[in-house]
Design a protein around this motif. Structure first.
Motif, PDB file in Angstrom:
ATOM      1  N   TRP A 318       1.234   2.902   3.684  1.00 23.99           N
ATOM      2  CA  TRP A 318       2.400   3.446   3.528  1.00 23.99           C
ATOM      3  C   TRP A 318       3.432   3.357   4.803  1.00 23.99           C
ATOM      4  O   TRP A 318       3.041   3.775   5.854  1.00 23.99           O
ATOM      5  CB  TRP A 318       1.922   4.934   3.294  1.00 23.99           C
ATOM      6  N   VAL A 339       3.669   0.065   0.610  1.00 22.52           N
ATOM      7  CA  VAL A 339       4.844   0.876   0.102  1.00 22.52           C
ATOM      8  C   VAL A 339       5.573   0.827   1.406  1.00 22.52           C
ATOM      9  O   VAL A 339       5.444   1.324   2.497  1.00 22.52           O
ATOM     10  CB  VAL A 339       4.557   2.504  -0.169  1.00 22.52           C
ATOM     11  N   LEU A 453       5.638   3.867  -8.143  1.00 24.05           N
ATOM     12  CA  LEU A 453       4.307   3.810  -7.283  1.00 24.05           C
ATOM     13  C   LEU A 453       3.211   4.071  -8.157  1.00 24.05           C
ATOM     14  O   LEU A 453       2.195   3.545  -8.049  1.00 24.05           O
ATOM     15  CB  LEU A 453       4.693   5.157  -6.643  1.00 24.05           C
TER      16      LEU A 453
END
Lengths: 538, 329
Positions: A318, A339, A453
């Motif tokens: 992340w 991400v 996501l």
């Protein structure tokens, strides 16, 4: 068949040689032999084999027909014809060897009941007074077994008919009933099973479906599966689904996994009658075992073992600054999906599964005239999105060229890319979520982002090993097929129908007849030739 | 016993047989009581006269009671019977194994039919008949027939010759016994193909003696040579059975020249035989009874065809109208 062909070939060769054989010169006595000087020895008469040339039309006709018959036998050797075999009883027993045949049927098992019916059927056939009888049996479980010939007076092969740890389908029983006849010309087929009769007739044989076994309550496990945790809302859990046949839902279910054993509560499925389910926690990859404490009449479906290798939590790399990682996700390293925002993207990251969030929602007032352009329907991405609201708060498009492999999924009216996707490795480009926007725009940005996501983190489908075990730990193949032991017992088959002496029909090859016709024609040609010879002598 | 394919009863109907008459030639010598006496009804042996016994007379014919009344002991009287002067017909059958050929139309059967028919004709005229076989074999060598049961005896004799023909041997029986039965007058008919060998001259002597005194010799020759050659010609290849190679498997081929040589040899043989036995009482027609060649008549060579041949040829035989009592005195 091969031997018959060899014998036919030998016979044909012998007849051909016989046909080519010249007759032995006749022994002739004459009254004046003492006056006859020595005669010259015959030169051509020593050869006993020679081609025989037809001397007239009938002999030529016979030989041509014989040759045609022989050619027919060679070229059309597989042709069959239906032969009647009157006054004959041929019985095939299709015996259900599935695991449920071991279920208790009163003081005995269903197998014992079926064997008693088999014995009765044999007595009926033997006492029918037919000129000829024959009996054969076929055991059917997960597969159709070999055809077993049962000679007169010989005991039944009980070991070859005993129940197996396998399930059997009625269709497979019918398939066994319709198998081509072996050495026994069949007139009847008797199916002995604990399953109710199914539609499907036999045109050539009389089919009797004899169901054995009184209804017995049973509960069985049909599946054990992993329910992934609702992303961001909960953890993964195991779901055990089963059926209750002729009784209440089972009282309890023991789940044994890597984290230990625990007893699960069983609930009846309100949507499907007779189905139940139970849920348990997923404690990570490992072997899981679900066992019914009281499984009813059939024990082959009471224990299920499954191997589940899915991780308990999904890891993500992340790098999104404006939004923290959901708690159900763990921090991943380089191998985990990425991400990130577009500005933090490194060239080497493009080879990973990734989600690139670009600053699309800028908080500016909606600009009139902008609208959604062409898009590809995608329930995962856009299923939760209200397009009218989205069009009103339409984000700015991706600037610059798309990275290699990405293709537009949604564009605006000017064909500028709003959302793009790459299939391998999976990648998405979409507007980054912003929490500081007005509620509508914020919600829209979050909805689209989390849909993307979820799409990124969706686990690929994988086969799950699931096996039923009996109490000894041996595998039970497709045990779920045997769970329904509460089926009502149908009317017993009228075994007296076995004494109906019908005409059996058998498919017999036609080539022996063609060979026989050829031989007969050759013989006719020989006889014609002999007759002509006598006429000449006269 | 199963029925046999061939029977020795002549294939002539009674009506046909009644039309046939056995005629003796009238130019026979006038000695004795004349030709072809008819037996008187009710008497088988008719007493005629007494005469003195002479050397050569049968001692059994002496009437001892009358002789005892004669003044001299040496004067013996014989009873002379009319029958002694009756005619006798001797039929001599060539019964060699070769006479059973050709197998489909055996000449022996024709010969037996002819013998039976001649016997019936002679007996119907009251003549004595003597049946004899020329060669060794089954049955009586000589059978003298007279009286009511004569025809039955002739049938049995002929059947024996026919059914037991395989026992026949190509060796002459004693022909002199035949002539002993033929006193005082008679005719001898020999039915044969005349192809037999006679190295010791037995038949030659018999034939000449048969023509002596008041007797004649007629030959009924049966010729199947052309018929048999035609069969061989049709077969092309064959195993010709010969006495010198009985078990040979050799395959012979028909050869026209060889059979021309054979027929020439047969002609020479017959000519020599005819010359050698020629006497005053020989009646041997130049044309024999010939077997038809296959194909010249309808049907296969079978017993039916042989019957047809017999029916057509026998009534035309010259010996039926010309049995001679001539011959050297």
């Amino acid at each position: 068949m091969i031997w018959a062909a060899v014998l036919a070939g030998i016979a044909a060769s012998a007849v051909t040689l016989w046909h080519m054989q010249r007759p032995r010169p006749p022994r002739i006595a004459i009254s004046f032999s003492r006056f006859v000087p020595p005669l010259p020895a015959a030169t051509s008469g020593k050869t006993r084999l020679a081609l025989t040339v037809p001397r007239d039309l009938p002999t030529l006709f016979c030989l041509v027909l014989a040759a045609l018959c022989a050619i027919w036998a060679l070229l059309d050797a597989d042709r069959l014809y239906r032969a009647q075999q009157p006054d004959h009883l041929g019985l095939r027993i299709v015996f259900d060897r599935s695991g449920s045949m071991a279920v208790a049927d009163g003081p005995v098992s269903r197998f014992d009941s079926a064997m008693a019916r088999l014995d009765l059927a044999r007595q009926m056939v033997d006492g029918a007074g037919a000129d000829g009888t024959c009996l054969e049996a076929v055991g059917v479980a997960g597969q159709i077994g070999p055809i077993l010939a049962i000679g007169a007076g010989t005991p039944f092969p009980e070991a070859d008919l005993a129940p197996m740890r396998e399930g059997a389908e009625p269709a497979l029983l019918l398939e066994a009933a319709a198998l081509p006849a072996g050495d026994c010309a069949l007139t009847h087929v008797l199916v002995l099973t604990d399953q109710p009769a199914v539609a499907g007739g036999l045109t050539e044989r009389i089919l009797l479906w004899d169901q054995v076994g009184a209804p017995v309550a049973n509960a069985g496990i049909r599946s054990l599966s992993l329910l992934s945790g609702a992303f961001g809302q909960g953890a993964a859990e195991l779901r055990v689904v089963g059926i209750a046949s002729g009784g209440d839902v089972p009282a309890g279910l023991l789940l044994d996994g890597p984290a230990g054993a625990l007893r699960l509560t069983v609930h009846g499925d309100p949507d499907v009658e007779g189905r139940w389910y139970a849920k348990g926690p997923y404690s990570g990859p490992g072997s899981y075992q679900a066992r019914l404490t009281d499984g009813g009449g059939y024990d082959g479906d009471d224990l299920v073992v499954a191997r589940i290798d899915r991780p308990a939590q999904i890891a993500v790399d992340w790098r999104l600054a404006g939004l923290s990682r959901p708690t159900v996700l763990t921090a991943g390293a380089e191998a985990a999906p990425l991400v990130t925002t577009a500005d933090l993207l490194r060239p080497q990251d493009l080879s990973r599964p990734l989600l690139i969030a670009y600053p699309g929602f800028d908080g500016a007032a909606p600009r009139s005239g902008r609208q959604i352009g062409r898009f590809i329907e995608d329930d995962i991405l856009f299923g939760a999105l209200n397009f009218d609201a989205f069009e009103a708060a339409l984000p700015t498009p991706w600037t610059g060229p798309l990275p290699p492999g990405f293709a537009p999924v949604m564009t605006d009216g000017s064909n500028a890319v709003l959302v793009a996707r790459r299939e391998r490795p999976f990648g998405l480009i979409l507007p980054a979520p912003r929490l500081d926007l007005p509620e509508t725009a914020r919600n829209l940005s979050l909805t689209l982002f989390f849909a993307g996501l979820a799409d990124l983190l969706a686990l690929p489908p994988a086969s799950q090993s699931l096996s039923w075990k009996d109490r000894s730990g041996a595998d039970v193949v497709e045990a779920w097929r045997e769970s329904r032991t509460d089926r009502a017992l149908g009317t017993p088959a009228d075994l007296a129908a076995l004494t109906t002496t019908g005409t059996a029909q058998a498919d017999l090859p036609i080539w022996p007849w063609a060979i026989a016709a050829a031989l007969a024609l050759v013989l006719a040609e020989r006889l014609l030739r002999v007759a002509r010879r006598h006429e000449r002598l006269a | 016993m199963p029925a046999l394919p061939f029977q020795t009863d002549p294939p002539l109907s009674p009506a046909m047989l009644d039309q046939l008459v056995l005629r003796w030639r009238r130019d026979a010598p006038a000695a004795g009581v004349g030709a072809h006496l008819r037996r008187r009804q009710g008497h088988s042996l008719e007493f005629r006269e007494y005469r003195h016994w002479q050397r050569g007379d049968d001692i059994r014919a002496v009437d001892w009671r009358i002789s005892a009344r004669q003044p001299r002991d040496e004067d013996l009287l014989l009873r002379s019977f009319e029958a002694e002067d009756q005619l006798a017909l001797a039929i001599v059958i060539d019964n060699r194994p070769d006479m059973a050929l050709p197998e489909t139309m055996p000449r022996l059967l024709y010969a037996l039919w002819a013998a039976r028919a001649l016997t019936a004709l002679a007996l119907s005229k009251g003549d004595q008949v003597v049946l004899a076989r020329l060669f060794d074999g089954p049955g009586d060598a000589v059978l003298s027939l007279r009286g009511g049961s004569a025809e039955n005896k002739a049938r049995r004799w002929a059947e024996t010759l026919w059914h037991d023909r395989s026992q026949a041997k190509p060796r002459f029986a004693d022909p002199r016994r035949i002539l002993d039965k033929l006193r005082p007058a008679g005719a001898v008919v020999v039915i044969s193909d005349m192809l037999f060998e006679d190295p010791e001259g037995l038949f030659l002597r018999f034939a000449r003696r048969a023509q002596e005194k008041r007797r004649s010799l007629s030959v009924l020759q049966l010729d199947s040579i052309g018929h048999e050659i035609a069969l061989l010609r049709a077969a092309v290849r064959f195993n010709l059975l010969r006495a010198d190679r009985p078990d040979s498997d050799a395959v012979d081929e028909f050869d026209e020249a060889a059979f021309r040589t054979a027929t020439d040899a047969v002609t020479d043989h017959l000519a020599r035989l005819r010359r050698s036995i020629h006497g005053g009482g020989l009646d041997w027609p130049g044309t024999p009874v010939s077997w038809p060649e296959p194909g010249s008549v309808e049907g296969a060579p079978t017993s039916d065809l042989l019957k047809t041949l017999f029916i057509r040829s026998f009534p035309r035989l010259g010996l039926l109208s010309g049995l001679s009592l001539g011959g050297a005195a």
